[in-house]
Design a protein around this motif. Structure first.
Motif: not given
Length: 239
Positions: A14, A16, A21-23, A25, A31-34, A58, A60
């Motif tokens: 992830f 980390y 933190a919010t992930y 998917v 992964f699309s956005t963090t 995708t 960050t």
């Protein structure tokens, strides 16, 4: 929204960097956005709807992602203009600033205690007691700001109470560097308070042979724990 407990196996996958933190998917598993830090529920819904409705590429973090309140963002202004660091600015975390004071005072006091072991001196003993007292006093705001900083990104309520609840809940979660840092800090604090009480109660008798040696050993034990806590804390700050 689903909540996943972070474990070492997921940390590298992830990317980390800290909590919360919010992930996000996408349906295809990519992964699309963090989002880092506390985010209002409206912000999370907006990102989720954008991903579900538009198939967002995708990234960050979305450009609309707000900077956590009271902070300077993930890229402070002095990264490009170093002299700005000399000017007062809203400070997101006070603990990394204040923690240097008890560290310096305890290390200096330990030097004097070791010197007393070689050459007992009443004035030097008194000065070492003052240093220990100053270290104990400086530990109070250091601990309080540490709790406050830990809860700064944990929700809209009081950062201090958020941090206190979080630390008590996860106190013995030893796989967490933050929990380990807290345990080391508690040990340092208890040893420092205990040594100060011992020093005040013993008075000049601390210069005697048996007590002097025992006090020195406890001082070195506290210094060892202090360095352990500093090593863990440094890893958290510079991760």
């Amino acid at each position: 929204f689903p909540v996943v407990m972070m474990v070492p196996a997921l940390r590298d996958v992830f990317g980390y960097e800290g909590f919360p933190a919010t992930y996000f998917v996408k349906a295809d598993g990519t992964f699309s956005t963090t989002l880092f830090g506390y985010q209002p529920i409206e912000q999370m819904r907006q990102v989720a709807w954008e991903i579900a409705g538009e198939g967002a590429e995708t990234t960050t973090a979305p450009s609309s992602s707000p900077v956590p309140s009271g902070g300077v963002g993930r890229h402070p202004p002095w990264e490009k203009r170093p002299l700005l660091a000399l000017l007062p600015a809203p400070w997101a975390q006070w603990h990394p600033l204040l923690v240097h004071f008890p560290i310096a005072l305890l290390v200096l006091e330990a030097v004097f205690v070791c010197a007393l072991l070689v050459r007992p001196n009443e004035r030097m003993a008194q000065f070492s007691t003052w240093l220990l007292g100053a270290a104990v006093v400086s530990l109070v705001p250091t601990i309080l700001t540490g709790i406050r900083d830990a809860g700064a990104d944990l929700g809209p309520d009081s950062p201090f109470w958020n941090g206190l609840h979080d630390r008590l809940t996860h106190l013995f979660r030893l796989e967490s560097s933050v929990s380990l840092h807290v345990l080391f800090g508690l040990a340092v604090t208890l040893i420092a308070f205990g040594r100060l009480a011992w020093r005040v109660r013993a008075g000049d008798r601390i210069l005697g042979g048996g007590q002097r040696m025992a006090f020195t050993l406890v001082t070195l034990l506290g210094l060892w724990v202090l360095f352990g806590g500093g090593q863990v804390g440094g890893g958290i700050s510079h991760r």
